[in-house]
Enzyme design. Structure first.
Site, PDB file in Angstrom:
ATOM      1  N   PHE A  49       0.561  -1.381   0.346  1.00 27.83           N
ATOM      2  CA  PHE A  49      -0.264  -0.006  -0.217  1.00 27.83           C
ATOM      3  C   PHE A  49       0.571   1.006  -0.091  1.00 27.83           C
ATOM      4  O   PHE A  49       1.390   1.495   1.030  1.00 27.83           O
ATOM      5  CB  PHE A  49      -0.797   0.292   1.142  1.00 27.83           C
ATOM      6  CG  PHE A  49      -2.053  -0.801   1.544  1.00 27.83           C
ATOM      7  CD1 PHE A  49      -2.981  -0.811   0.868  1.00 27.83           C
ATOM      8  CD2 PHE A  49      -1.505  -1.814   2.307  1.00 27.83           C
ATOM      9  CE1 PHE A  49      -3.766  -2.119   0.963  1.00 27.83           C
ATOM     10  CE2 PHE A  49      -2.457  -3.070   2.402  1.00 27.83           C
ATOM     11  CZ  PHE A  49      -3.634  -3.391   1.804  1.00 27.83           C
ATOM     12  N   ASP A  50       0.465   2.541  -0.681  1.00 27.32           N
ATOM     13  CA  ASP A  50       0.800   3.781  -0.286  1.00 27.32           C
ATOM     14  C   ASP A  50       0.184   4.048   0.406  1.00 27.32           C
ATOM     15  O   ASP A  50      -1.137   3.128   1.139  1.00 27.32           O
ATOM     16  CB  ASP A  50       0.629   4.859  -1.574  1.00 27.32           C
ATOM     17  CG  ASP A  50       0.881   6.174  -1.400  1.00 27.32           C
ATOM     18  OD1 ASP A  50       2.018   5.898  -0.818  1.00 27.32           O
ATOM     19  OD2 ASP A  50      -0.010   6.956  -1.948  1.00 27.32           O
TER      20      ASP A  50
END
Length: 399
Positions: A237-238
């Site tokens: 994930f960012d």
């Protein structure tokens, strides 16, 4: 969930038998049980004993059910809805649809219904989800806290036979699929209690996010030969505008790095607001903890990553404190301080990487990472660092 009826999906003069269900008034189809020859003229059909017919149907259903474990109930499962164009490679078919129209597209699909579609960009992810389910069933034979994969397609019913044949060909555990006939999938996604929706249609993904459903637009990896782990599901994930809201990113975009660092230090002990994919991370952590409860932390088949452009010294503390307050644990966190994400992703080799900015999506694709764009937040108004759309809040200020 019991079937309401034994139905047929008809294609090209032949009939394929399947089960269909109704959930919140919406139809969901299960796998095809088998294909029958062309139906005879109605005048040639002889009356049959209803009791015998019903008994035969129940026998067929029991035999089909015994082959594989039944799918979990939506309220217990982590439901991943994938579109047909992410699960399978349908580039050629999509070109026919765009260039020659829907009727030629449907005809083509019917004529090739016995030719399995090639795997698509979401295929490795689905296989990894199957691996996790297998491990969960070994530890918790009676539990329904599993991944449940739903095929969500805007195809018409006439295309369904080829899709189902392809699912059967690869032995995929997809027992529910929704054919919306070009209509919005939102009602179906809500009825399925979807935890994540993956599509190649950016408009439908945006619509889902606006309705509070975690969603992303998938892009094909630049390296089709990239070998991903078949023993562990890896999800990257960012941070801002993905797990967290775009609150801090707005400061950075509009006022620069110094103001951003000042803001993060000032609000270090204030948790970041949630972003569109926080709920999906929560679902992953919930399943991880089932393995931890069986002393399987080291061998857990789910591994999560946070790959963020934030720097650790000033902006990282707020991230870590937010995750702690949310009671969410991420296995591997990379604070890159603006460095390119590509090399890190190449090392990790996740089954999917979520980011809100296309520049990071493109960098991921270049190193062979399967990337998914989350169209959320102020980052959608910028291209290569430059504003391409005036933010609504600024426009109001100038009035």
């Amino acid at each position: 969930m019991r079937p309401n009826k034994l139905s047929s999906v008809v294609g090209n003069g032949r009939s394929a038998w399947c089960r269909w269900f109704v959930t919140d008034g919406l139809p969901f189809f299960s796998k095809v049980i088998g294909e029958l020859p062309m139906l005879p003229n109605m005048s040639e059909i002889k009356p049959t004993d209803p009791a015998t017919t019903n008994a035969g149907e129940e026998k067929d259903w029991a035999a089909e059910k015994a082959k594989k474990p039944r799918p979990p109930k939506p309220q217990n499962a982590v439901t991943i809805a994938v579109s047909s164009r992410t699960l399978f490679n349908m580039v050629a078919e999509q070109n026919i649809y765009e260039e020659e129209g829907v009727e030629k597209y449907v005809t083509y699909q019917q004529e090739h219904k016995n030719e399995p579609l090639m795997p698509g960009v979401a295929f490795p992810l689905v296989k990894a989800l199957m691996t996790v389910n297998s491990r969960l069933r070994q530890l918790y034979p009676d539990s329904e806290e599993l991944f449940d994969i739903v095929l969500m397609t805007n195809n018409h019913a006439q295309v369904g036979v080829r899709l189902i044949n392809s699912i059967n060909h690869y032995d995929l555990p997809i027992e529910r699929f929704c054919m919306t006939g070009g209509q919005s999938p939102i009602g179906y996604l809500k009825a399925c209690m979807t935890n994540l929706y993956l599509s190649k249609d950016g408009e439908k993904v945006t619509e889902a996010i606006e309705e509070g459903i975690a969603a992303a637009t998938m892009f094909t990896s630049g390296d089709e030969e990239n070998q991903l782990s078949d023993r562990q599901l890896k999800v990257a994930f960012d941070g801002d505008a993905v797990l967290f809201s775009d609150e801090s990113e707005i400061i950075f975009k509009q006022h620069g790095l110094d103001r951003f660092i000042e803001h993060e230090m000032k609000f270090e002990d204030t948790p970041l607001p949630k972003g569109p994919l926080k709920c999906f991370l929560e679902a992953l952590v919930k399943l991880q903890r089932k393995f931890y409860a069986k002393n399987e932390r080291v061998n857990c088949p789910i591994r999560t990553y946070l790959v963020t452009s934030r720097g650790e010294a000033y902006a990282g503390a707020r991230v870590l404190k937010t995750l702690r307050l949310w009671d969410l644990e991420i296995d591997d966190i990379r604070f890159l301080k603006g460095a390119p994400k590509g090399p890190v992703l190449q090392e990790i080799q996740p089954h999917i990487f979520f980011d809100d900015q296309m520049l990071h999506i493109k960098a991921a694709i270049e190193v062979g990472t399967i990337a998914a764009h989350v169209p959320y937040g102020i980052g959608q108004k910028y291209h290569k660092g430059k504003l391409v759309e005036q933010p609504a809040r600024d426009a109001k200020d100038k009035k």
